[in-house]
Motif scaffolding. Structure first.
Motif, PDB file in Angstrom:
ATOM      1  N   ARG A 268       0.862  -1.177   0.000  1.00  0.00           N
ATOM      2  CA  ARG A 268       0.000   0.000   0.000  1.00  0.00           C
ATOM      3  C   ARG A 268       0.901   1.231   0.000  1.00  0.00           C
ATOM      4  O   ARG A 268       1.845   1.300   0.778  1.00  0.00           O
ATOM      5  CB  ARG A 268      -0.898  -0.002   1.231  1.00  0.00           C
ATOM      6  CG  ARG A 268      -2.093   0.939   1.170  1.00  0.00           C
ATOM      7  CD  ARG A 268      -2.944   0.781   2.424  1.00  0.00           C
ATOM      8  NE  ARG A 268      -4.193   1.488   2.326  1.00  0.00           N
ATOM      9  CZ  ARG A 268      -5.361   0.927   2.029  1.00  0.00           C
ATOM     10  NH1 ARG A 268      -5.424  -0.376   1.793  1.00  0.00           N
ATOM     11  NH2 ARG A 268      -6.469   1.645   1.965  1.00  0.00           N
ATOM     12  N   SER A 269       0.605   2.197  -0.847  1.00  0.00           N
ATOM     13  CA  SER A 269       1.486   3.361  -0.919  1.00  0.00           C
ATOM     14  C   SER A 269       0.780   4.528  -1.587  1.00  0.00           C
ATOM     15  O   SER A 269      -0.301   4.379  -2.171  1.00  0.00           O
ATOM     16  CB  SER A 269       2.765   3.015  -1.687  1.00  0.00           C
ATOM     17  OG  SER A 269       3.738   4.029  -1.524  1.00  0.00           O
ATOM     18  N   LEU A 270       1.417   5.702  -1.484  1.00  0.00           N
ATOM     19  CA  LEU A 270       0.964   6.905  -2.154  1.00  0.00           C
ATOM     20  C   LEU A 270       1.857   7.196  -3.357  1.00  0.00           C
ATOM     21  O   LEU A 270       3.050   6.877  -3.361  1.00  0.00           O
ATOM     22  CB  LEU A 270       1.020   8.116  -1.209  1.00  0.00           C
ATOM     23  CG  LEU A 270       0.213   8.076   0.080  1.00  0.00           C
ATOM     24  CD1 LEU A 270       0.395   9.392   0.833  1.00  0.00           C
ATOM     25  CD2 LEU A 270      -1.254   7.819  -0.197  1.00  0.00           C
ATOM     26  N   GLY A 271       1.274   7.827  -4.366  1.00  0.00           N
ATOM     27  CA  GLY A 271       2.029   8.300  -5.519  1.00  0.00           C
ATOM     28  C   GLY A 271       1.556   9.694  -5.880  1.00  0.00           C
ATOM     29  O   GLY A 271       0.384  10.034  -5.672  1.00  0.00           O
ATOM     30  N   GLY A 281      -3.220  25.158 -20.332  1.00  0.00           N
ATOM     31  CA  GLY A 281      -4.537  25.119 -19.715  1.00  0.00           C
ATOM     32  C   GLY A 281      -4.456  25.013 -18.208  1.00  0.00           C
ATOM     33  O   GLY A 281      -3.622  25.658 -17.560  1.00  0.00           O
ATOM     34  N   ALA A 282      -5.312  24.170 -17.642  1.00  0.00           N
ATOM     35  CA  ALA A 282      -5.413  24.040 -16.192  1.00  0.00           C
ATOM     36  C   ALA A 282      -4.244  23.238 -15.630  1.00  0.00           C
ATOM     37  O   ALA A 282      -3.731  22.314 -16.264  1.00  0.00           O
ATOM     38  CB  ALA A 282      -6.730  23.369 -15.828  1.00  0.00           C
ATOM     39  N   TRP A 283      -3.851  23.604 -14.402  1.00  0.00           N
ATOM     40  CA  TRP A 283      -2.864  22.836 -13.653  1.00  0.00           C
ATOM     41  C   TRP A 283      -3.604  21.856 -12.748  1.00  0.00           C
ATOM     42  O   TRP A 283      -4.630  22.193 -12.151  1.00  0.00           O
ATOM     43  CB  TRP A 283      -2.023  23.740 -12.758  1.00  0.00           C
ATOM     44  CG  TRP A 283      -1.067  24.660 -13.440  1.00  0.00           C
ATOM     45  CD1 TRP A 283       0.263  24.470 -13.632  1.00  0.00           C
ATOM     46  CD2 TRP A 283      -1.346  25.971 -13.968  1.00  0.00           C
ATOM     47  NE1 TRP A 283       0.835  25.555 -14.246  1.00  0.00           N
ATOM     48  CE2 TRP A 283      -0.136  26.486 -14.464  1.00  0.00           C
ATOM     49  CE3 TRP A 283      -2.510  26.733 -14.075  1.00  0.00           C
ATOM     50  CZ2 TRP A 283      -0.050  27.738 -15.053  1.00  0.00           C
ATOM     51  CZ3 TRP A 283      -2.434  27.993 -14.670  1.00  0.00           C
ATOM     52  CH2 TRP A 283      -1.217  28.477 -15.158  1.00  0.00           C
ATOM     53  N   LEU A 284      -3.083  20.641 -12.620  1.00  0.00           N
ATOM     54  CA  LEU A 284      -3.678  19.682 -11.694  1.00  0.00           C
ATOM     55  C   LEU A 284      -2.592  18.777 -11.133  1.00  0.00           C
ATOM     56  O   LEU A 284      -1.742  18.277 -11.872  1.00  0.00           O
ATOM     57  CB  LEU A 284      -4.755  18.830 -12.370  1.00  0.00           C
ATOM     58  CG  LEU A 284      -5.512  17.903 -11.414  1.00  0.00           C
ATOM     59  CD1 LEU A 284      -7.023  17.921 -11.701  1.00  0.00           C
ATOM     60  CD2 LEU A 284      -5.000  16.468 -11.454  1.00  0.00           C
ATOM     61  N   ALA A 285      -2.639  18.595  -9.821  1.00  0.00           N
ATOM     62  CA  ALA A 285      -1.765  17.629  -9.149  1.00  0.00           C
ATOM     63  C   ALA A 285      -2.648  16.574  -8.501  1.00  0.00           C
ATOM     64  O   ALA A 285      -3.740  16.874  -7.999  1.00  0.00           O
ATOM     65  CB  ALA A 285      -0.901  18.319  -8.098  1.00  0.00           C
ATOM     66  N   ALA A 286      -2.175  15.355  -8.522  1.00  0.00           N
ATOM     67  CA  ALA A 286      -2.919  14.238  -7.958  1.00  0.00           C
ATOM     68  C   ALA A 286      -2.026  13.439  -7.029  1.00  0.00           C
ATOM     69  O   ALA A 286      -0.846  13.224  -7.321  1.00  0.00           O
ATOM     70  CB  ALA A 286      -3.444  13.325  -9.071  1.00  0.00           C
ATOM     71  N   VAL A 287      -2.597  13.006  -5.922  1.00  0.00           N
ATOM     72  CA  VAL A 287      -1.980  11.997  -5.066  1.00  0.00           C
ATOM     73  C   VAL A 287      -2.934  10.817  -5.028  1.00  0.00           C
ATOM     74  O   VAL A 287      -4.138  10.989  -4.773  1.00  0.00           O
ATOM     75  CB  VAL A 287      -1.707  12.515  -3.646  1.00  0.00           C
ATOM     76  CG1 VAL A 287      -1.214  11.385  -2.748  1.00  0.00           C
ATOM     77  CG2 VAL A 287      -0.687  13.643  -3.676  1.00  0.00           C
ATOM     78  N   ALA A 288      -2.419   9.642  -5.326  1.00  0.00           N
ATOM     79  CA  ALA A 288      -3.218   8.416  -5.319  1.00  0.00           C
ATOM     80  C   ALA A 288      -2.733   7.500  -4.210  1.00  0.00           C
ATOM     81  O   ALA A 288      -1.524   7.374  -3.982  1.00  0.00           O
ATOM     82  CB  ALA A 288      -3.104   7.706  -6.663  1.00  0.00           C
ATOM     83  N   GLU A 289      -3.670   6.857  -3.539  1.00  0.00           N
ATOM     84  CA  GLU A 289      -3.347   5.785  -2.603  1.00  0.00           C
ATOM     85  C   GLU A 289      -3.844   4.488  -3.214  1.00  0.00           C
ATOM     86  O   GLU A 289      -5.022   4.363  -3.558  1.00  0.00           O
ATOM     87  CB  GLU A 289      -4.014   6.012  -1.250  1.00  0.00           C
ATOM     88  CG  GLU A 289      -3.681   4.902  -0.241  1.00  0.00           C
ATOM     89  CD  GLU A 289      -4.331   5.114   1.115  1.00  0.00           C
ATOM     90  OE1 GLU A 289      -3.944   4.402   2.056  1.00  0.00           O
ATOM     91  OE2 GLU A 289      -5.223   5.983   1.232  1.00  0.00           O
ATOM     92  N   VAL A 290      -2.945   3.527  -3.372  1.00  0.00           N
ATOM     93  CA  VAL A 290      -3.326   2.233  -3.935  1.00  0.00           C
ATOM     94  C   VAL A 290      -2.936   1.116  -2.984  1.00  0.00           C
ATOM     95  O   VAL A 290      -2.017   1.257  -2.161  1.00  0.00           O
ATOM     96  CB  VAL A 290      -2.676   1.982  -5.316  1.00  0.00           C
ATOM     97  CG1 VAL A 290      -2.947   3.112  -6.278  1.00  0.00           C
ATOM     98  CG2 VAL A 290      -1.180   1.723  -5.192  1.00  0.00           C
ATOM     99  N   SER A 291      -3.641   0.021  -3.112  1.00  0.00           N
ATOM    100  CA  SER A 291      -3.265  -1.218  -2.442  1.00  0.00           C
ATOM    101  C   SER A 291      -3.018  -2.263  -3.522  1.00  0.00           C
ATOM    102  O   SER A 291      -3.655  -2.233  -4.584  1.00  0.00           O
ATOM    103  CB  SER A 291      -4.362  -1.688  -1.483  1.00  0.00           C
ATOM    104  OG  SER A 291      -5.574  -1.930  -2.176  1.00  0.00           O
ATOM    105  N   VAL A 292      -2.074  -3.141  -3.276  1.00  0.00           N
ATOM    106  CA  VAL A 292      -1.733  -4.168  -4.251  1.00  0.00           C
ATOM    107  C   VAL A 292      -1.735  -5.518  -3.564  1.00  0.00           C
ATOM    108  O   VAL A 292      -0.949  -5.763  -2.636  1.00  0.00           O
ATOM    109  CB  VAL A 292      -0.351  -3.911  -4.899  1.00  0.00           C
ATOM    110  CG1 VAL A 292      -0.061  -4.978  -5.945  1.00  0.00           C
ATOM    111  CG2 VAL A 292      -0.300  -2.524  -5.529  1.00  0.00           C
ATOM    112  N   GLU A 293      -2.647  -6.379  -3.988  1.00  0.00           N
ATOM    113  CA  GLU A 293      -2.641  -7.780  -3.555  1.00  0.00           C
ATOM    114  C   GLU A 293      -2.591  -8.624  -4.823  1.00  0.00           C
ATOM    115  O   GLU A 293      -1.551  -8.740  -5.450  1.00  0.00           O
ATOM    116  CB  GLU A 293      -3.871  -8.059  -2.687  1.00  0.00           C
ATOM    117  CG  GLU A 293      -3.823  -7.297  -1.353  1.00  0.00           C
ATOM    118  CD  GLU A 293      -5.022  -7.555  -0.479  1.00  0.00           C
ATOM    119  OE1 GLU A 293      -5.938  -8.301  -0.914  1.00  0.00           O
ATOM    120  OE2 GLU A 293      -5.070  -7.007   0.634  1.00  0.00           O
TER     121      GLU A 293
END
Length: 418
Positions: A268-271, A281-293
């Protein structure tokens, strides 16, 4: 030194409702009702294909299954028109099957992007080269002087497109969209090449080349951060003078509690990732949290966007979050596995999309300055969300995944090759 390649497979528009059209040929005049995104170019190409004078053809927009780009609506319209000419005075209705919709309509282009980059002893990028190879992103009716309708090509091979061009830079580019990194790299070089050898028809799909190009750039930034022994957020900020981009990155980090308590190889981690859509155009930043099984699962998304002055806050939020969900579906699931120069019969089992039960929790924040003009929000999320998911999944696994979609099969392949 980093020298890696990133890719995405063909993607379908996958409209929930199949394409449909009505047509009536009466007293020498043809009327077509279609949910095309471009009724005037469609009208011109129907007239051209059927040998009718332009004033004798009328195309009326009607509500139908929507899409973000060029799906099968135009093709279904020509199908109905062809039959209507054979049955004067009789209304004709054509509706494609699910297999038609997934297999006959234009696909989103398969792409690859190779990054060669070096960092110096201080952990700063001192050279950067991005090389993009892509199928065409622009084959709407009439583009490039070609009919670009499947039944037209079946009726007369003379209608097969010849030289296919990319969208011009003034229109945001196609394969080149977002190929120039937003970071302050000395000696940044970018090359883009269209590969037109395949007979599989590809055309405009939401964000065009930005989905893969941002995924490649932001994945490479994470890999370079690792080489430099730096936090991925800090590494980006040290190469970034664009204050509005810095603000969305820092905003998304604050919202998510970056860097979080989950380290690499813990399942499990953030990216994190960011971009400015079309670099204008528009600026966008994303942080995703995923789990991997057994597979990669997207748990949460934090999105921070600067779309300029926001006129309709809920409309802007719907555009950003809808785009993020679509990007997640492309990134985790969607792939048309072509067979040579043909698309096999597909249904929802062979072409899965994100389920309601798989939609992540999403938190969105806008940075608003009424002195800045509106920029639009519709396609800003595609690249950053894809890259944030890829970076999070790679950190959770402890190995880098560079090819989209991040399916269970790709996960197994990455683990076997590690």
């Amino acid at each position: 030194m980093l020298d890696e390649r990133y890719s995405r497979a063909h993607v379908a528009h996958a409209s929930i409702g199949p394409s449909c059209a009505l047509a009536l040929f009466d007293a020498g005049r043809l009327t077509v009702w279609s949910h095309s995104q471009g009724i005037f170019p469609l009208r011109a190409q129907i007239a051209r294909c059927l040998g009718l004078a332009l004033p004798a053809v009328r195309v009326v927009h009607a509500h139908g299954s929507g899409c973000y780009g060029h799906n099968g609506a135009d093709d279904a319209a020509l199908d109905a028109a062809i039959i209507a000419l054979e049955r004067p005075g009789q209304p004709v209705r054509i509706q494609w099957s699910r297999e038609d919709e997934l297999g006959r309509g234009p696909l989103g282009a398969a792409m690859s992007a190779a990054v060669e980059a070096e960092i110096d002893a201080a952990g700063r990028v001192m050279s950067w080269n991005l090389s993009v190879v892509s199928e065409p992103h622009a084959q709407r009716p009439g583009f490039g002087g070609h009919v670009n309708l499947s039944s037209a090509e079946a009726l007369d091979s003379a209608h097969l497109p010849g030289k296919v061009a990319d969208l011009p830079a003034a229109a945001g580019g196609g394969a080149a969209r977002n190929a120039v990194a937003i970071y302050d790299f000395p000696g940044q070089t970018v090359t883009v090449r269209l590969d037109t050898r395949s007979r599989i028809r590809t055309s405009s799909l939401r964000s065009l080349g930005a989905h893969l190009n941002v995924f490649a750039i932001e994945s490479a930034m994470d890999e370079l951060a690792d080489l430099a022994g730096a936090d991925p957020l800090d590494f980006r900020l040290r190469h970034l003078s664009d204050e509005r981009c810095r603000a969305v990155l820092e905003g998304a980090a604050e919202m998510s509690g970056w860097p979080g308590s989950h380290g690499a190889s813990e399942g499990r981690s953030l990216g994190i990732a960011a971009a400015r859509y079309k670099n204008k155009g528009a600026w966008l930043a994303a942080v995703a949290e995923v789990s991997v099984e057994e597979e990669v699962r997207l748990e949460r998304l934090w999105l921070c966007a600067d779309v300029g002055f926001v006129i309709n806050p809920e409309g802007a939020r719907s555009q950003i979050e809808g785009g993020a969900i679509q990007a997640a579906s492309w990134t985790l699931k969607e792939e048309v596995k072509v067979e040579g120069d043909r698309v096999p019969a597909l249904d929802w089992n062979a072409y899965p999309i994100l389920k309601f039960s798989e939609v992540p929790e999403i938190e969105t924040r806008f940075i608003i300055d009424p002195m800045h003009p509106p920029l639009g929000a519709g396609e800003a999320a595609q690249g950053p969300v894809a890259a944030a998911i890829g970076n999070a999944a790679s950190r959770a696994l402890g190995l880098r995944m560079r090819d989209l979609p991040l399916t269970r099969d790709r996960l197994i392949e990455a683990l076997m090759n590690a």
